[in-house]
Enzyme design. Structure first.
Site, PDB file in Angstrom:
ATOM      1  N   LEU A 157       1.508   3.829   2.109  1.00 47.61           N
ATOM      2  CA  LEU A 157       2.089   4.056   3.349  1.00 47.61           C
ATOM      3  C   LEU A 157       2.955   2.685   3.616  1.00 47.61           C
ATOM      4  CD1 LEU A 157       2.759   5.739   5.937  1.00 47.61           C
ATOM      5  CD2 LEU A 157       0.911   4.455   7.038  1.00 47.61           C
ATOM      6  N   GLY A 166       0.712  -1.207   0.191  1.00 43.75           N
ATOM      7  CA  GLY A 166       0.136  -0.151  -0.118  1.00 43.75           C
ATOM      8  C   GLY A 166       0.881   1.276  -0.029  1.00 43.75           C
ATOM      9  N   LYS A 189     -12.034   0.080  12.192  1.00 45.82           N
ATOM     10  CA  LYS A 189     -10.461   0.464  12.682  1.00 45.82           C
ATOM     11  C   LYS A 189     -10.405   0.752  14.235  1.00 45.82           C
ATOM     12  CE  LYS A 189      -7.422   1.658  10.326  1.00 45.82           C
ATOM     13  NZ  LYS A 189      -6.449   0.827   9.917  1.00 45.82           N
ATOM     14  N   TYR A 237     -16.356   1.685   8.153  1.00 45.18           N
ATOM     15  CA  TYR A 237     -14.659   1.542   8.188  1.00 45.18           C
ATOM     16  C   TYR A 237     -14.173   2.084   9.453  1.00 45.18           C
ATOM     17  CZ  TYR A 237     -10.082   3.450   6.952  1.00 45.18           C
ATOM     18  OH  TYR A 237      -8.778   3.964   6.993  1.00 45.18           O
ATOM     19  N   TRP A 297      -5.976  11.739   6.064  1.00 42.74           N
ATOM     20  CA  TRP A 297      -5.851  12.297   4.606  1.00 42.74           C
ATOM     21  C   TRP A 297      -4.499  11.936   4.168  1.00 42.74           C
ATOM     22  CZ3 TRP A 297      -8.334  17.788   3.807  1.00 42.74           C
ATOM     23  CH2 TRP A 297      -9.601  17.750   4.634  1.00 42.74           C
ATOM     24  N   ASP A 322      -1.057 -12.370   4.473  1.00 43.43           N
ATOM     25  CA  ASP A 322      -2.527 -12.013   4.701  1.00 43.43           C
ATOM     26  C   ASP A 322      -2.923 -11.945   5.994  1.00 43.43           C
ATOM     27  OD1 ASP A 322      -5.338 -11.867   4.539  1.00 43.43           O
ATOM     28  OD2 ASP A 322      -5.720 -12.994   3.134  1.00 43.43           O
ATOM     29  N   THR A 366      -7.088   6.149  12.190  1.00 45.36           N
ATOM     30  CA  THR A 366      -7.660   6.982  11.496  1.00 45.36           C
ATOM     31  C   THR A 366      -8.420   8.260  12.221  1.00 45.36           C
ATOM     32  OG1 THR A 366      -9.142   7.385   9.722  1.00 45.36           O
ATOM     33  CG2 THR A 366      -9.437   5.047  10.842  1.00 45.36           C
ATOM     34  N   TRP A 386      -8.392  -2.672   5.049  1.00 45.65           N
ATOM     35  CA  TRP A 386      -9.486  -2.369   3.884  1.00 45.65           C
ATOM     36  C   TRP A 386      -9.611  -0.927   4.017  1.00 45.65           C
ATOM     37  CZ3 TRP A 386     -14.831  -4.063   2.748  1.00 45.65           C
ATOM     38  CH2 TRP A 386     -15.224  -4.141   1.466  1.00 45.65           C
ATOM     39  N   THR A 387      -9.174  -0.096   3.224  1.00 44.43           N
ATOM     40  CA  THR A 387      -9.085   1.181   3.166  1.00 44.43           C
ATOM     41  C   THR A 387     -10.375   2.131   2.395  1.00 44.43           C
ATOM     42  OG1 THR A 387      -7.517   1.674   1.519  1.00 44.43           O
ATOM     43  CG2 THR A 387      -6.981   1.791   3.771  1.00 44.43           C
TER      44      THR A 387
HETATM   45  N1  LIG Z   1      -5.497   6.515   3.102  1.00 48.98           N
HETATM   46  C1  LIG Z   1      -5.851   7.465   3.984  1.00 48.98           C
HETATM   47  O1  LIG Z   1      -6.310   8.441   3.677  1.00 48.98           O
HETATM   48  C2  LIG Z   1      -5.708   7.196   5.574  1.00 48.98           C
HETATM   49  C3  LIG Z   1      -6.190   8.233   6.552  1.00 48.98           C
HETATM   50  C4  LIG Z   1      -5.787   7.537   7.786  1.00 48.98           C
HETATM   51  C5  LIG Z   1      -5.669   6.135   8.137  1.00 48.98           C
HETATM   52  N2  LIG Z   1      -5.071   5.691   7.007  1.00 48.98           N
HETATM   53  C6  LIG Z   1      -4.554   4.194   7.553  1.00 48.98           C
HETATM   54  O2  LIG Z   1      -3.291   4.035   7.001  1.00 48.98           O
HETATM   55  C7  LIG Z   1      -2.949   2.912   6.915  1.00 48.98           C
HETATM   56  C8  LIG Z   1      -2.408   2.787   5.308  1.00 48.98           C
HETATM   57  O3  LIG Z   1      -3.337   3.242   4.493  1.00 48.98           O
HETATM   58  P1  LIG Z   1      -2.953   3.322   3.123  1.00 48.98           P
HETATM   59  O4  LIG Z   1      -3.529   4.838   2.565  1.00 48.98           O
HETATM   60  O5  LIG Z   1      -1.399   2.951   2.681  1.00 48.98           O
HETATM   61  O6  LIG Z   1      -3.685   2.417   2.300  1.00 48.98           O
HETATM   62  P2  LIG Z   1      -3.736   1.398   0.895  1.00 48.98           P
HETATM   63  O7  LIG Z   1      -2.746   2.238   0.028  1.00 48.98           O
HETATM   64  O8  LIG Z   1      -5.271   1.076   0.687  1.00 48.98           O
HETATM   65  O9  LIG Z   1      -2.835   0.311   1.778  1.00 48.98           O
HETATM   66  C9  LIG Z   1      -3.362  -0.669   2.237  1.00 48.98           C
HETATM   67  C10 LIG Z   1      -2.626  -2.189   1.921  1.00 48.98           C
HETATM   68  O10 LIG Z   1      -3.296  -2.998   2.794  1.00 48.98           O
HETATM   69  C11 LIG Z   1      -3.411  -4.345   2.165  1.00 48.98           C
HETATM   70  N3  LIG Z   1      -4.362  -5.288   2.540  1.00 48.98           N
HETATM   71  C12 LIG Z   1      -5.789  -5.266   2.810  1.00 48.98           C
HETATM   72  N4  LIG Z   1      -6.195  -6.220   3.464  1.00 48.98           N
HETATM   73  C13 LIG Z   1      -5.052  -6.914   3.494  1.00 48.98           C
HETATM   74  C14 LIG Z   1      -4.953  -8.256   4.280  1.00 48.98           C
HETATM   75  N5  LIG Z   1      -5.828  -9.061   4.667  1.00 48.98           N
HETATM   76  N6  LIG Z   1      -3.595  -8.804   4.334  1.00 48.98           N
HETATM   77  C15 LIG Z   1      -2.533  -8.129   3.966  1.00 48.98           C
HETATM   78  N7  LIG Z   1      -2.757  -6.866   3.245  1.00 48.98           N
HETATM   79  C16 LIG Z   1      -3.806  -6.212   3.180  1.00 48.98           C
HETATM   80  C17 LIG Z   1      -3.978  -3.698   0.770  1.00 48.98           C
HETATM   81  O11 LIG Z   1      -3.637  -4.697  -0.111  1.00 48.98           O
HETATM   82  P3  LIG Z   1      -4.689  -4.778  -1.386  1.00 48.98           P
HETATM   83  O12 LIG Z   1      -4.428  -3.657  -2.200  1.00 48.98           O
HETATM   84  O13 LIG Z   1      -4.347  -6.141  -2.012  1.00 48.98           O
HETATM   85  O14 LIG Z   1      -6.155  -4.819  -1.037  1.00 48.98           O
HETATM   86  C18 LIG Z   1      -2.962  -2.416   0.558  1.00 48.98           C
HETATM   87  O15 LIG Z   1      -1.771  -3.006  -0.006  1.00 48.98           O
HETATM   88  C19 LIG Z   1      -4.258   1.974   7.120  1.00 48.98           C
HETATM   89  O16 LIG Z   1      -4.068   1.769   8.261  1.00 48.98           O
HETATM   90  C20 LIG Z   1      -5.492   3.043   6.934  1.00 48.98           C
HETATM   91  O17 LIG Z   1      -6.458   2.651   7.812  1.00 48.98           O
HETATM   92  C21 LIG Z   1      -5.308   5.826   5.862  1.00 48.98           C
END
Ligand SMILES: NC(=O)c1ccc[n+]([C@@H]2O[C@H](COP(=O)([O-])OP(=O)(O)OC[C@H]3O[C@@H](n4cnc5c(N)ncnc54)[C@H](OP(=O)(O)O)[C@@H]3O)[C@@H](O)[C@H]2O)c1
Length: 285
Positions: free
Chosen positions: A12, A10, A129, A125, A150, A36, A101, A61-62
């Protein structure tokens, strides 16, 4: 430090693996194909065989709106998975860093949210979380929850990339002016996560870049950082979104960084400085 980063595919996770490698940490980045996090046996096997000092869980799962129609998957990926990671970390004495989040809050506060504020998520969501937070915090000193908001960076889909695509296609831009939050750049968050893992900070920490704004204001700044005219962006209200989004978002998602301040850690850069770095990088890709 030996570090295991889950969800390393992902935006981050990828940034954190690159940062930790550059810092000389012994880092294993596990994307979904390698681990996984919903597979309890695989989690136990990987953690017990690697024996990391810390695990940073960037897997989630975002897809906020999709979570509304599949709560089971949301809770499995964002909640139960953390129970399993916490148990595996506890077995070997590894510190668990759980990324969370601002969506755990309902957004009705008249001030930025502090680490100690009561959570009350509006969406599946956010609730899933929060379940992940509880699973991590059950470890006591063995875990730290880092709440952020964000997220934007070089390695995944995010608002900055979306806006650059809209600019290229000449699509009219209308963004909500009644949801406020703090953009956070993965390049600035990764060092904080690395430090939390190294120092085993514990508790909850809010970490965002500096300065709250609405999505409308943020999009104007992105357009300006790209050399465009911010007046091509128009404000709308959440009620005007067509079609309405399935998941309700907090109107106030601004996180107060009091804990970072107490710890004596420097605040993250101002948003325009971070955009001045990120926009040219995305344009060069
Ligand atoms: N994006 C935001 O704005 C935001 C804001 C606040 C907090 N966060 C938190 O920051 C963290 C990172 O977010 P991000 O933006 O990097 O999200 P992201 O780009 O969607 O990355 C999440 C990754 O987790 C993987 N994943 C999902 N289910 C999984 C599983 N069962 N086993 C292993 N991998 C799995 C996804 O793989 P697939 O692509 O194959 O599904 C994806 O590669 C998360 O905890 C999110 O809740 C995000």
């Amino acid at each position: 430090m030996k570090l295991l980063v889950t969800g390393a595919g992902g935006q981050l996770g990828r940034e954190l693996v690159l940062y930790a490698e550059a810092q000389g940490s012994d880092v294993v980045g596990a994307d979904r194909s390698r681990l996984d996090v919903t597979d309890a046996d695989a989690v136990a096997d990987v953690v017990s065989s690697l024996r990391p000092d810390a695990v940073v869980n960037c897997a989630a799962w975002t897809a906020v709106d999709a979570c509304e129609s599949d709560p089971d998957r949301a809770y499995r990926d964002n909640g139960t998975a953390v129970v399993q990671l916490a148990a595996a970390c506890d077995d070997i004495g590894a510190h668990l860093v759980q990324v969370s989040t601002e969506y755990v809050f309902d957004g009705t506060s008249s001030r930025p949210y502090r680490e100690s504020d009561t959570t009350d998520p509006l969406s599946v969501y956010g609730a899933s979380k929060r379940a992940g937070e509880h699973a991590a915090l059950a470890l006591g000193d063995g875990a730290t929850v880092v709440r952020t908001s964000w997220l934007c960076g070089e390695h995944g889909s995010n608002m900055v990339r979306t806006v650059l695509g809209l600019v290229d296609r000449g699509v009219p831009m209308r963004f909500v002016d009644d949801q406020h939050g703090c953009p956070t750049f993965t390049a600035d968050l990764a060092p904080v996560l690395h430090r939390v893992a190294a120092e085993r900070t514990g508790g909850i920490i809010h970490t965002t870049n500096t300065g709250a704004r609405s999505w409308y204001q943020f999009v104007r700044e992105i357009v300006a950082a790209d050399g465009g005219d911010p007046d091509t962006v128009s404000p709308i209200s959440t009620a005007e979104l067509e079609p309405p989004r399935p998941a309700q978002r907090p109107a106030n998602g601004v996180l107060d960084g009091a804990r970072m301040h107490e710890l004596g850690w420097p605040p993250l850069r101002d948003v325009p400085d971070a955009l001045a770095d990120l926009v040219p990088r995305l344009r060069q890709r």
